[in-house]
Design a protein around this motif. Structure first.
Motif, PDB file in Angstrom:
ATOM      1  N   LEU A   4       0.614  -1.298  -0.154  1.00 18.29           N
ATOM      2  CA  LEU A   4       0.120  -0.050   0.111  1.00 18.29           C
ATOM      3  C   LEU A   4       0.763   1.404   0.020  1.00 18.29           C
ATOM      4  O   LEU A   4       0.435   2.239  -0.784  1.00 18.29           O
ATOM      5  CB  LEU A   4      -0.937  -0.009   1.295  1.00 18.29           C
ATOM      6  N   LYS A   5       2.028   1.331   0.778  1.00 21.59           N
ATOM      7  CA  LYS A   5       2.802   2.290   0.798  1.00 21.59           C
ATOM      8  C   LYS A   5       3.403   2.441  -0.799  1.00 21.59           C
ATOM      9  O   LYS A   5       3.758   3.606  -1.162  1.00 21.59           O
ATOM     10  CB  LYS A   5       4.042   2.158   1.484  1.00 21.59           C
ATOM     11  N   ALA A   6       3.830   1.275  -1.435  1.00 25.29           N
ATOM     12  CA  ALA A   6       4.083   1.569  -2.732  1.00 25.29           C
ATOM     13  C   ALA A   6       3.379   1.958  -3.617  1.00 25.29           C
ATOM     14  O   ALA A   6       3.592   2.640  -4.624  1.00 25.29           O
ATOM     15  CB  ALA A   6       4.726  -0.074  -3.302  1.00 25.29           C
ATOM     16  N   VAL A   7       1.997   1.789  -3.424  1.00 28.05           N
ATOM     17  CA  VAL A   7       1.008   2.344  -4.285  1.00 28.05           C
ATOM     18  C   VAL A   7       0.986   3.780  -4.158  1.00 28.05           C
ATOM     19  O   VAL A   7       0.993   4.593  -5.213  1.00 28.05           O
ATOM     20  CB  VAL A   7      -0.514   1.838  -3.905  1.00 28.05           C
ATOM     21  N   TRP A   8       1.066   4.551  -2.730  1.00 27.81           N
ATOM     22  CA  TRP A   8       1.182   5.783  -2.648  1.00 27.81           C
ATOM     23  C   TRP A   8       2.417   6.536  -2.984  1.00 27.81           C
ATOM     24  O   TRP A   8       2.686   7.535  -3.831  1.00 27.81           O
ATOM     25  CB  TRP A   8       1.130   5.976  -1.239  1.00 27.81           C
ATOM     26  N   LEU A   9       3.588   5.639  -3.197  1.00 30.85           N
ATOM     27  CA  LEU A   9       4.738   5.967  -3.700  1.00 30.85           C
ATOM     28  C   LEU A   9       4.586   6.280  -5.592  1.00 30.85           C
ATOM     29  O   LEU A   9       4.960   7.379  -5.874  1.00 30.85           O
ATOM     30  CB  LEU A   9       5.904   5.112  -3.601  1.00 30.85           C
ATOM     31  N   GLY A  10       3.983   5.451  -5.775  1.00 29.67           N
ATOM     32  CA  GLY A  10       3.685   5.580  -7.358  1.00 29.67           C
ATOM     33  C   GLY A  10       2.744   6.698  -7.790  1.00 29.67           C
ATOM     34  O   GLY A  10       2.936   7.201  -8.731  1.00 29.67           O
ATOM     35  N   ILE A  11       1.660   6.889  -6.823  1.00 32.68           N
ATOM     36  CA  ILE A  11       0.864   7.898  -7.401  1.00 32.68           C
ATOM     37  C   ILE A  11       1.317   9.382  -6.830  1.00 32.68           C
ATOM     38  O   ILE A  11       1.281  10.178  -7.941  1.00 32.68           O
ATOM     39  CB  ILE A  11      -0.469   7.670  -6.264  1.00 32.68           C
ATOM     40  N   ALA A  12       2.375   9.317  -5.958  1.00 30.63           N
ATOM     41  CA  ALA A  12       3.091  10.405  -5.637  1.00 30.63           C
ATOM     42  C   ALA A  12       3.964  10.943  -7.209  1.00 30.63           C
ATOM     43  O   ALA A  12       4.225  12.132  -7.083  1.00 30.63           O
ATOM     44  CB  ALA A  12       4.014  10.480  -4.344  1.00 30.63           C
ATOM     45  N   ALA A  13       4.575   9.845  -7.447  1.00 28.03           N
ATOM     46  CA  ALA A  13       5.461  10.307  -8.741  1.00 28.03           C
ATOM     47  C   ALA A  13       4.909  10.572  -9.861  1.00 28.03           C
ATOM     48  O   ALA A  13       5.429  11.457 -10.678  1.00 28.03           O
ATOM     49  CB  ALA A  13       6.399   8.822  -8.999  1.00 28.03           C
ATOM     50  N   LEU A  14       3.445  10.057  -9.955  1.00 29.48           N
ATOM     51  CA  LEU A  14       2.894  10.496 -11.108  1.00 29.48           C
ATOM     52  C   LEU A  14       1.906  11.816 -10.995  1.00 29.48           C
ATOM     53  O   LEU A  14       1.595  12.225 -12.125  1.00 29.48           O
ATOM     54  CB  LEU A  14       1.771   9.342 -11.553  1.00 29.48           C
ATOM     55  N   ALA A  15       1.884  12.147  -9.828  1.00 23.54           N
ATOM     56  CA  ALA A  15       0.981  13.312  -9.776  1.00 23.54           C
ATOM     57  C   ALA A  15       1.512  14.576 -10.272  1.00 23.54           C
ATOM     58  O   ALA A  15       0.864  15.243 -11.116  1.00 23.54           O
ATOM     59  CB  ALA A  15       0.816  13.546  -8.351  1.00 23.54           C
ATOM     60  N   PRO A  16       2.804  14.882 -10.376  1.00 21.20           N
ATOM     61  CA  PRO A  16       3.481  16.153 -11.239  1.00 21.20           C
ATOM     62  C   PRO A  16       3.101  15.806 -12.685  1.00 21.20           C
ATOM     63  O   PRO A  16       2.874  16.642 -13.450  1.00 21.20           O
ATOM     64  CB  PRO A  16       4.964  16.056 -10.800  1.00 21.20           C
ATOM     65  N   TYR A  17       3.336  14.351 -13.138  1.00 21.07           N
ATOM     66  CA  TYR A  17       3.183  14.402 -14.410  1.00 21.07           C
ATOM     67  C   TYR A  17       1.853  14.406 -15.230  1.00 21.07           C
ATOM     68  O   TYR A  17       1.479  15.123 -16.099  1.00 21.07           O
ATOM     69  CB  TYR A  17       3.702  12.596 -14.981  1.00 21.07           C
ATOM     70  N   ALA A 135       9.896   6.338 -13.559  1.00 18.92           N
ATOM     71  CA  ALA A 135      10.772   5.662 -12.738  1.00 18.92           C
ATOM     72  C   ALA A 135       9.992   5.206 -11.523  1.00 18.92           C
ATOM     73  O   ALA A 135      10.019   4.085 -11.024  1.00 18.92           O
ATOM     74  CB  ALA A 135      11.961   6.229 -12.306  1.00 18.92           C
ATOM     75  N   GLY A 136       9.271   6.029 -11.061  1.00 17.84           N
ATOM     76  CA  GLY A 136       8.295   6.032  -9.698  1.00 17.84           C
ATOM     77  C   GLY A 136       7.024   4.918 -10.099  1.00 17.84           C
ATOM     78  O   GLY A 136       7.050   4.030  -9.091  1.00 17.84           O
ATOM     79  N   LEU A 137       6.570   5.021 -11.123  1.00 22.96           N
ATOM     80  CA  LEU A 137       5.570   4.058 -11.360  1.00 22.96           C
ATOM     81  C   LEU A 137       6.323   2.456 -11.789  1.00 22.96           C
ATOM     82  O   LEU A 137       5.728   1.592 -11.072  1.00 22.96           O
ATOM     83  CB  LEU A 137       4.845   4.189 -12.642  1.00 22.96           C
ATOM     84  N   GLY A 138       7.395   2.423 -12.242  1.00 25.14           N
ATOM     85  CA  GLY A 138       7.966   1.379 -12.463  1.00 25.14           C
ATOM     86  C   GLY A 138       8.395   0.417 -11.224  1.00 25.14           C
ATOM     87  O   GLY A 138       8.266  -0.509 -11.142  1.00 25.14           O
TER      88      GLY A 138
END
Length: 171
Positions: A4-17, A135-138
């Motif tokens: 679940l933390k990894a999901v939030w990491l991915g969302i945070a990395a994608l947010a600016p994009y 990279a964050g999503l990957g």
């Protein structure tokens, strides 16, 4: 790291994009080259569906990013375990293996001065935003897919947890 933390990491990395692409969809042009990108896409042989989407403010990469968020959620949440195991493992590992190096390569390329795409006029920060997103999503896909694979793996005796009565929800 819990999935679940990894999901939030991915969302945070994608947010600016996603914010950058949404800004562009509503007519903003900071960071983009001057001119009509849809015309350039058509001239470079892009499929007509992508040209149409660009003309209407829909960026196919944002749709892919949103699909990536859905995949992350399916990998991390119990409802994803109702799906066939391969239907999450294949895109999860494929996305992790493709997006992680692509994202890091984009970050490095931006840092040494390569432009985004083959057009002049792209701002370097566009490459940083894209590289961080990919990279964050990957990385998030790798973490969530690994966790999902472990949770839903075969039990001793050959029973698949994702299709058994307990469904592998016990953590």
């Amino acid at each position: 790291m819990k999935s679940l933390k990894a999901v939030w990491l991915g969302i945070a990395a994608l947010a600016p994009y996603i914010l950058m692409k949404t800004y562009w969809a509503f007519g903003g042009n900071a960071g983009r080259p001057a001119g009509d990108l849809a015309t350039g896409m058509r001239a470079n042989g892009a499929p007509e569906a992508l040209v149409w989407m660009e003309r209407h403010g829909i960026d196919f990469t944002v749709l892919g990013a949103l699909g990536g968020v859905l995949l992350l959620a399916a990998l991390a949440r119990p409802w994803g375990e109702r799906l066939p195991r391969w239907a999450l493992l294949v895109p999860g590992w494929a996305g992790a293996l493709a997006l992680t190096p692509y994202g890091f390569a984009t970050l490095i390329a931006s840092a040494v001065g390569f432009t985004v795409g083959d057009a002049e006029g792209w701002s370097p920060w566009v490459g940083y935003v894209g590289g961080l997103a990919f990279a964050g999503l990957g990385l998030s896909l790798a973490l969530c897919t690994r966790s999902y694979q472990r949770r839903t793996g075969a039990r001793p005796g050959g029973a698949d947890r994702s299709r058994s009565g307990t469904r592998g929800w016990a953590r």
